[in-house]
Scaffold this active site. Sequence first.
Site: not given
Ligand code: F6P
Length: 364
Positions: A14, A142-143, A178, A185, A187, A238, A288
């Site tokens: 990514g 980014i993770d 609310r 994100m 992972r 996520e 994204h």
């Molecule tokens: O590893 C970076 C990341 O943005 C994760 O946080 C996310 O789960 C994954 O890539 C999303 O991947 P893609 O862009 O293939 O949907």
Amino acid sequence: MPERLKLAINTGGGDAPGLNAVIRAVVLGARYRGWDVYGVKSGYAGLLDTDEIIHLTPESVWGITAQGGTILGTTNRGNPFQMPVENAAGEMTIRDVSDKVVANFKRLGLDCLVAVGGDGSLSIAQKFFEKGLPVVGVPKTIDNDLSATMVTFGFDTAVSTATEAIDKLHSTAASHERVLVVEVMGRYAGWIALNSGVSGSADAILIPEIPFDIVAVCEKLMDNELRGRRYGIVVVAEGAAPKDGTMVTHGKGEIGREEVRLGGIGEIVAQQIARRTGKDTRSLVLGHLQRGGSPTTFDRLLATRYGAAAVRFIEAGQRGIMVAHQNGTMVPVELRQAVDRMKRVPLDHDTVITARELGISFGD
Ligand code: F6P
């Protein structure tokens, strides 16, 4: 070692803010030494079809430090050890085309590949190193989930983007009384959720490292309600999962993609909160947005230092290593060891303790 080295550089997995800053630093660091750099397009694809290789000059990297994305393109489907290829019958089959990559690399007279990527791309780099291809890795994600390095570039920008989004949600949540659930994100690691949740004053943060109980989350929100704070912000990674459940995944069996996609837990959490508390609840997925845009100053500097250090380590004869940021400086670590272990949020991390002391619920 020849005097004038020919380096190749690719970006895989990514995209992450800061990739262009790494590319520029490698090109300028190489030029400083009188070397040449060739950009490999779309991960390893450019080493299969060598028309996809471009000579990178200082002019070609002018002004790219502040740009998001990567001028070389990237993919998370391009593993040459398991490449989807169409056979004569028109069916997709998986083939190992790594020998072709090595052969092209040698034919082009390249001396070392700077592989910029996350755990997936760096594992591929390690496999190429074992096949005799000289490689130096630069960690990107980014993770922030690579154990060998204290911080990866892209993380700070992603956290800043998420925090800014959470800040904006406060006013709508407060005006409408609310609960707003934000899915971020990360992972299998909760770093983005944790850091943006604390910085954005969330009421609850749900991370993969702490399986949650929705009852505890609702108790926290209702407790706030009793104190007069009639709205809530819940940040959900996520990869978060309930105590008695599993992560929400998609895309199993997508051709050429090894990793499942995560996502969808935010909406599930929102529905459960609405049902249990009766509060008007909405969810949104930042997705994204967290990977896009101009890198923060921190990420630009970090990425530039990573790129420059990669060239420095190549000059020192290091191969099969990854540049790591440890105790404020750049050090070489064995690539094999670097991709070995994921860096997840330790439950006794200072930020976790801080969050608890501020009354933030982890749903446990
Ligand atoms: O590893 C970076 C990341 O943005 C994760 O946080 C996310 O789960 C994954 O890539 C999303 O991947 P893609 O862009 O293939 O949907």
